[in-house]
Design an enzyme around this catalytic site. Sequence first.
Site, PDB file in Angstrom:
ATOM      1  N   CYS B 203       0.853  -1.189   0.000  1.00 11.98           N
ATOM      2  CA  CYS B 203       0.000   0.000   0.000  1.00 11.98           C
ATOM      3  C   CYS B 203       0.893   1.244   0.000  1.00 11.98           C
ATOM      4  CB  CYS B 203      -0.879   0.045   1.243  1.00 11.98           C
ATOM      5  SG  CYS B 203      -1.781  -1.461   1.615  1.00 11.98           S
ATOM      6  N   HIS B 207       0.752   4.822  -1.936  1.00 10.23           N
ATOM      7  CA  HIS B 207       0.138   5.913  -1.166  1.00 10.23           C
ATOM      8  C   HIS B 207       1.103   6.626  -0.221  1.00 10.23           C
ATOM      9  CE1 HIS B 207      -3.744   5.145  -2.898  1.00 10.23           C
ATOM     10  NE2 HIS B 207      -3.645   3.849  -2.591  1.00 10.23           N
ATOM     11  N   ARG B 246     -12.870  -0.335  -1.534  1.00 10.61           N
ATOM     12  CA  ARG B 246     -11.595   0.279  -1.930  1.00 10.61           C
ATOM     13  C   ARG B 246     -10.416  -0.652  -1.623  1.00 10.61           C
ATOM     14  NH1 ARG B 246     -10.134   3.682  -5.836  1.00 10.61           N
ATOM     15  NH2 ARG B 246      -8.631   2.019  -6.074  1.00 10.61           N
ATOM     16  N   CYS B 250      -7.908  -2.105  -4.431  1.00 13.76           N
ATOM     17  CA  CYS B 250      -6.463  -1.830  -4.384  1.00 13.76           C
ATOM     18  C   CYS B 250      -5.658  -3.124  -4.248  1.00 13.76           C
ATOM     19  CB  CYS B 250      -6.116  -0.839  -3.280  1.00 13.76           C
ATOM     20  SG  CYS B 250      -6.374   0.886  -3.800  1.00 13.76           S
TER      21      CYS B 250
END
Lengths: 104, 289
Positions: B203, B207, B246, B250
Site C-alpha cells: 500500500c 500511497h 476500496r 487496491c
Amino acid sequence: MRRTWRRCALACAGMLLLAAGARAATEAEAGAALRAAEQQQAEAARLRNRWIPAEAALKAAREALRTRDYDRATELAGRAEALARRSVEQAREQETAWRDAVIR
Amino acid sequence: MRPRSSRRARAATLLALGAVVATGLHPSRAEERPDPAADLRAFQAHFRDRFPQLPIAEFANGPYAMDAGMRQQWEEIMQFPPYDFAVEEGKQAFETPFANGKRYADCFPEGGTGIRQTFPYFDTAAGEVVTLDLAINRCRERNGEKPLPYQTGLMASITAYMAETSRGKPFDIRIPDDKRALAAYEDGKRFFYSRRGQLNFSCASCHVQAAGQRLRGDVLAPALGILASFPIYRSEWGSMGTVDRRFTSCSAQTRSEPFAPQDPGYRNLEYFLSYMSNGVPIAGPGTRP
C-alpha cells in the site's frame, strides 16, 4: 552418398527427440502437476498471500483436467505452481522486510 | 479490453514506481516494540514535509488536495454532490425502526450521531477491532435483521449518513494499553508496508512513496487522511463504495487475492490507517473521479 546418409540420420534423431518432447501428457502426469500446484497454493493461503494469476491458472488447470485436456492441464498447473511458489517466497521475505519501508 | 499501448504505458508506470520504491530502502531492522504514538508523529511529519503548503484538514480530500486541475472539476461536481441520494437513503434507513421496534440509534453512543471519527475502535471485551460497518451489521443482527453486503448499496448509504453527521470532527482513534490492541495495530501496520501480489507492491508503494503522482488517469491519494472521506461515490464505479470496496480493488490492482470484506486483516489495516490520520477531520461522504 555417405553424406546423405549422415544427414538423414541426423534428421531422424532430431525428429525422434521432438516427438519425445511433444509426447502427450497422461492423466496421471496432469494430476500430479495439479497436486503440486495445489500444495504450493495452500501454503500461500496459509501465509495469506495468494496471487490472483496463480489462483486463475489453478482454476483453469482444474477445468482442463476435467475436460481431459491433459497437455493443457499440465502446462497450466506448472504455471500455477511457479506463481504460487513466488508468492510464498514473497510472503516469507516480507515477514521481516516490511520493517525497512516504515516511515520513521 | 484495453488498447495495448495503454496497457504498456501502465506497465511502464508501475515499473517506474517500483524503481522509486526500491531506492528508498534501509538496512534490515530487527523486531521492535510497537509504539503507535511515535509512529504517528513520524507518519504525519513525513507528509507535512512532503506537502508543506497543505493544511492537515486538506488531506481528507485525497487526490483533489494534490492537483489543482482536478480540484476545479471537483468544485463543479460538488454543486450537485453525486452522493446526495445515498445520504438521503441512509438517513431514512437509519431512522426507520427494525421489525422489533428498535433503531440503529439504540446501538450507538450519542444515538449514532457525530461519532464516525471514533471508528474503528478496539473492543477490549471481545478483543478485536470493530469498524463502523461491522458495528452496523452487528446492530442489525442483534435486532433480528439480516446483515447487509459490505461493499456498496445500503451499507454505503447508512455510513454516508453517519459520516455526514460527523463532518469536521477530527479522527479520534484510541489504542488502549492492551497487548491485543497493540497486536492488532501492528498487524495493520505490517499489512500496509508489506509487498504483496504479483506486482510486488505494498500500500505504501503507491500511497506513501508515490503519493501525489499520476498512475494512469488517477492521482494517488496520500496515506494520511486516506479514509476520512469514506464512503465515496466514485465515477469510475458509477456508484457508492465503502472502505471494503476500496481495499478490495487496491489489493486486486497489485494482483493479490483480496480478503473477504471485514476480514480481521482488513479491519486491522483500517485501524492502523485511521489512527495514523488522527487530527484529520471527517469529510465523508466523498466523491472521487
